[in-house]
Write a protein that holds these residues in place. Structure first.
Motif, PDB file in Angstrom:
ATOM      1  N   SER A  66       0.655  -1.497  -0.067  1.00  0.00           N
ATOM      2  CA  SER A  66       0.039   0.200  -0.110  1.00  0.00           C
ATOM      3  C   SER A  66       1.070   1.409   0.325  1.00  0.00           C
ATOM      4  O   SER A  66       1.909   1.486   0.245  1.00  0.00           O
ATOM      5  CB  SER A  66      -0.822   0.097   1.209  1.00  0.00           C
ATOM      6  N   ILE A  67       0.620   2.714  -0.863  1.00  0.00           N
ATOM      7  CA  ILE A  67       1.032   3.761  -0.071  1.00  0.00           C
ATOM      8  C   ILE A  67       0.756   4.206   1.642  1.00  0.00           C
ATOM      9  O   ILE A  67       1.929   4.414   1.349  1.00  0.00           O
ATOM     10  CB  ILE A  67       0.234   4.805  -1.161  1.00  0.00           C
ATOM     11  N   HIS A  68       0.053   3.253   1.846  1.00  0.00           N
ATOM     12  CA  HIS A  68       0.455   3.586   3.506  1.00  0.00           C
ATOM     13  C   HIS A  68       2.087   2.948   4.120  1.00  0.00           C
ATOM     14  O   HIS A  68       2.146   3.673   4.851  1.00  0.00           O
ATOM     15  CB  HIS A  68      -0.720   3.220   4.321  1.00  0.00           C
ATOM     16  N   ASN A  69       2.304   1.920   2.865  1.00  0.00           N
ATOM     17  CA  ASN A  69       3.277   1.273   3.414  1.00  0.00           C
ATOM     18  C   ASN A  69       4.517   1.997   3.124  1.00  0.00           C
ATOM     19  O   ASN A  69       5.790   1.990   3.339  1.00  0.00           O
ATOM     20  CB  ASN A  69       3.919   0.103   2.751  1.00  0.00           C
ATOM     21  N   LYS A  70       4.212   2.875   2.302  1.00  0.00           N
ATOM     22  CA  LYS A  70       5.889   3.350   1.710  1.00  0.00           C
ATOM     23  C   LYS A  70       6.244   4.767   1.989  1.00  0.00           C
ATOM     24  O   LYS A  70       6.585   6.028   1.451  1.00  0.00           O
ATOM     25  CB  LYS A  70       5.172   3.829   0.185  1.00  0.00           C
TER      26      LYS A  70
END
Length: 236
Positions: free
Chosen positions: A148-152
Motif C-alpha cells: 500500500s502507499i501507506h507502507n511507502k
C-alpha cells in the motif's frame, strides 16, 4: 522640638522601608516573568524540528514538526475493522515530503476554522498482510505483495475537526466498507457533501489524490514510486 524631630525621623524610616519593599517586589516580578518567558521560548525551540539536513524521503514523526493536528490512531486501539490493536503505540510517521504537504494543507484548513485529524499514516507492511487476510479486496485493502502507499509513507487516512476538536460529519465512520463512503455518492445531506468537498479540494490543491471508495484516504502524488517499508517505530 524633640518630639517633632522624633516623629519626622520615624516617618522617614517608614517611608524608606515601603519604597524598598515596593522596589524589591517589582524586581521580583520582573525576574519571574523573564525566567518564565525564557522557559517557554526554550521549550518551543526544542519541541519542533526543522527539515534542515533531512531528505524528502526520510521517515519522520509528524508531531515533531507541529502541534496543529489532531489524532485518533485507530490501529493503536481495537476500534478498527481488524478488532485488534496492531500498533504498539499511537504515532503518525511519514516521509518528509508528505509532512511538508500536510503542513501546507493544514494551514489552509485552519483559515477555514478546521484542522486535520489522523486515523492512520505510515503503516508497516506486516500490518498490511493482516488486513489483507481479513478483507482480501483491492477496492478497500491494497495487496501486501505490491504494498500500500501507506507502507511507502505517502498515504494518510484523515478527517476534519473544528479547532476545538469537534468532528465534521462525513457521513460514515473511518473504514466503512460501503457505497455511502464513496466520493461519487451524492445521495447524502448537503452538509456532508460540503464537508467532503472541503477535504478533497484542499488536499488535491496540495498534491494529494483521493481514492474512489474511501472519503478519508489521500495519497501524495508520486509516492507510489517509493519503496515499501516495514519498520516499526519505538514507543516511549
Amino acid at each position: 522640638m524633640t518630639r517633632y524631630c522624633l516623629t519626622a525621623f520615624l516617618l522617614f524610616i517608614a517611608f524608606g522601608c515601603r519604597q524598598e519593599t515596593s522596589k524589591n517586589a517589582s524586581e521580583g516580578t520582573q525576574s519571574v516573568q523573564k525566567v518564565d518567558s525564557a522557559r517557554i521560548k526554550g521549550t518551543a525551540s526544542k519541541k519542533f524540528r526543522t527539515f534542515e539536513g533531512l531528505t524528502d524521503t526520510t521517515f519522520v514523526r509528524l508531531a515533531d514538526f507541529s502541534d496543529g493536528f489532531a489524532f485518533d490512531m485507530r490501529y493503536a486501539t481495537e476500534n478498527n475493522f481488524l478488532k485488534e490493536k496492531v500498533y504498539d503505540c499511537a504515532e503518525c510517521y511519514t516521509r518528509v515530503k508528505t509532512v511538508k504537504a500536510l503542513l501546507n494543507a493544514n494551514a489552509d484548513f485552519r483559515k477555514a476554522g478546521v484542522k486535520i485529524k489522523f486515523y492512520d499514516c505510515y503503516r508497516p507492511n506486516s500490518v498490511q498482510y493482516k488486513m489483507w487476510e481479513i478483507v482480501p479486496n483491492p477496492q478497500y485493502v491494497a495487496n501486501p505483495e505490491k504494498g500500500s502507499i501507506h507502507n511507502k509513507g505517502g498515504a494518510v487516512d484523515i478527517t476534519l475537526v473544528t479547532l476545538k476538536g469537534e468532528e465534521l460529519d462525513m457521513g460514515t465512520d473511518f473504514d466503512f466498507f460501503g457505497k455511502r463512503a464513496y466520493h461519487h455518492n451524492t445521495d447524502l445531506p448537503q452538509e456532508i457533501l460540503d464537508n467532503r468537498k472541503l477535504l478533497k479540494e484542499t488536499m488535491e490543491k496540495h498534491g494529494f489524490w483521493s481514492t474512489r471508495t474511501e472519503w478519508w484516504h489521500y495519497n501524495l502524488q508520486g509516492a507510489h514510486k517509493d519503496p515499501v517499508a516495514n519498520f516499526k517505530w519505538e514507543c516511549e
